[in-house]
Scaffold this motif. Structure first.
Motif, PDB file in Angstrom:
ATOM      1  N   CYS A 118      19.107 -10.409  -3.102  1.00  0.00           N
ATOM      2  CA  CYS A 118      19.321 -11.521  -4.035  1.00  0.00           C
ATOM      3  C   CYS A 118      20.702 -12.123  -3.818  1.00  0.00           C
ATOM      4  O   CYS A 118      21.525 -11.572  -3.072  1.00  0.00           O
ATOM      5  CB  CYS A 118      19.159 -11.067  -5.488  1.00  0.00           C
ATOM      6  SG  CYS A 118      20.336  -9.796  -6.006  1.00  0.00           S
ATOM      7  N   ASP A 137      15.760 -18.920  -5.470  1.00  0.00           N
ATOM      8  CA  ASP A 137      15.947 -18.646  -6.897  1.00  0.00           C
ATOM      9  C   ASP A 137      16.626 -19.851  -7.529  1.00  0.00           C
ATOM     10  O   ASP A 137      17.792 -20.135  -7.266  1.00  0.00           O
ATOM     11  CB  ASP A 137      16.793 -17.385  -7.068  1.00  0.00           C
ATOM     12  CG  ASP A 137      16.816 -16.881  -8.506  1.00  0.00           C
ATOM     13  OD1 ASP A 137      16.399 -17.621  -9.410  1.00  0.00           O
ATOM     14  OD2 ASP A 137      17.260 -15.741  -8.721  1.00  0.00           O
ATOM     15  N   SER A 150      11.869 -18.029  -9.554  1.00  0.00           N
ATOM     16  CA  SER A 150      12.034 -18.022  -8.100  1.00  0.00           C
ATOM     17  C   SER A 150      10.695 -17.795  -7.422  1.00  0.00           C
ATOM     18  O   SER A 150       9.757 -17.247  -8.019  1.00  0.00           O
ATOM     19  CB  SER A 150      13.043 -16.952  -7.663  1.00  0.00           C
ATOM     20  OG  SER A 150      12.465 -15.659  -7.665  1.00  0.00           O
ATOM     21  N   GLU A 244      11.281 -10.278 -12.890  1.00  0.00           N
ATOM     22  CA  GLU A 244      11.739 -10.600 -11.536  1.00  0.00           C
ATOM     23  C   GLU A 244      12.056  -9.338 -10.722  1.00  0.00           C
ATOM     24  O   GLU A 244      13.197  -9.123 -10.305  1.00  0.00           O
ATOM     25  CB  GLU A 244      12.962 -11.513 -11.586  1.00  0.00           C
ATOM     26  CG  GLU A 244      14.078 -11.050 -12.521  1.00  0.00           C
ATOM     27  CD  GLU A 244      15.312 -11.934 -12.428  1.00  0.00           C
ATOM     28  OE1 GLU A 244      15.741 -12.264 -11.303  1.00  0.00           O
ATOM     29  OE2 GLU A 244      15.846 -12.306 -13.489  1.00  0.00           O
TER      30      GLU A 244
END
Length: 291
Positions: A118, A137, A150, A244
């Motif tokens: 990420c 994202d 995302s 997520e």
């Protein structure tokens, strides 16, 4: 919980109705569950009807921008081009890219490729090539209200192993979504995600998770996908958060780039995937806000 409200006072939710006919029974139910030792949301984490509508307006931009990325992303494109599309489209629609300058993050979007878990930095030097997987994202502010979601994209000829990782990650997110119900617990969702991921031979990142969202970019609570059913915060109507999970092909261990203190990578160098949705708990289940 919040301070005691008299029964004939206006309700804290802003409905204009008296507390006794609006949220008094709701608060009593939460208090009983808290007395049993559970974590419960405070009033500031529960969105009212007006706030929800404004968050949905923000989400319209968030979704439109991701739809545009889905149409235009291609082999040979730089991740800096993705950043420009996100910035230009968000601002043209009246919004602000939430990541831009957030705690020093210098870009409008996170673009995480292959073994980046990420917070990947967009760059003119990162050129998407056939076989790459990338998470884009996107987070949006509109009139002070936040949306956040995302998507994963497969570039060109992606290996079956990477494609399965992307698919299983999305499926795991949806397995978690099925457990989003009023008066259930975030751990119900978290365990559903965790069990599905591990049943498919993957692992879930432990240190980074989801979060409350809507009035702020990141609100309480922090949302784990290594949790147990019946634990974590109580889900109630009006509660909003992200699902997520960050799913690694190999081990769950990660590290943060020491140079920029943002980009997160898998320790073993194997690929990672993530899908993110923003979800609202309703009276009878859930509503997807941004996807």
């Amino acid at each position: 919980m919040s301070k005691k409200i008299n029964r004939n006072d206006p309700c804290w939710c802003g409905s204009g109705r008296k507390y006794k006919v609006c949220h008094e029974m709701f608060d009593d139910k939460i208090a009983k569950i808290a007395h049993q030792g559970h974590i419960v949301p405070t009033h500031n984490l529960i969105k009212n009807a007006e706030q929800i509508e404004k968050i949905k307006e923000s989400a319209k931009i968030n979704i439109a921008v991701l739809d545009e990325i889905q149409k235009t992303i291609h082999e040979g494109m730089s991740t800096a081009e993705i950043d420009k599309i996100v910035y230009d489209m968000t601002t043209d629609m009246g919004g602000i890219p939430a990541p831009l300058n957030y705690e020093g993050f210098p870009y409008s979007v996170c673009t995480s490729v292959n073994d980046q878990v990420c917070h990947g930095f967009p760059s003119p030097d990162v050129i998407l090539k056939s076989g790459d997987i990338i998470n884009v994202d996107c987070s949006t502010i509109l009139n002070g209200y936040f949306s956040d979601s995302s998507r994963m994209f497969c570039i060109g000829d992606v290996s079956p192993e990477k494609k399965k990782l992307v698919d299983v990650t999305k499926e795991a997110m949806l397995k978690g979504l099925e457990q989003v119900k009023p008066w259930g617990f975030l751990g119900d969702m978290g365990q559903a995600v965790h069990d599905y991921v591990y049943a498919n031979g993957y692992s879930v990142v432990r240190e980074i998770g989801g979060h409350g969202v809507g009035i702020e970019f990141h609100e309480e609570p922090w949302v784990s996908y290594n949790s147990k059913a019946g634990t974590e915060m109580l889900m109630v109507p009006g509660f909003m958060f992200t699902i997520e999970p960050m799913v690694n092909m190999g081990k769950p261990d990660i590290f943060v780039d020491e140079e920029n203190d943002w980009e997160v990578y898998t320790e073993d160098g194997l690929p990672s995937a993530q899908w993110e949705i923003q979800v609202l708990v309703t009276e009878d289940g859930y509503e997807i806000i941004s996807y």
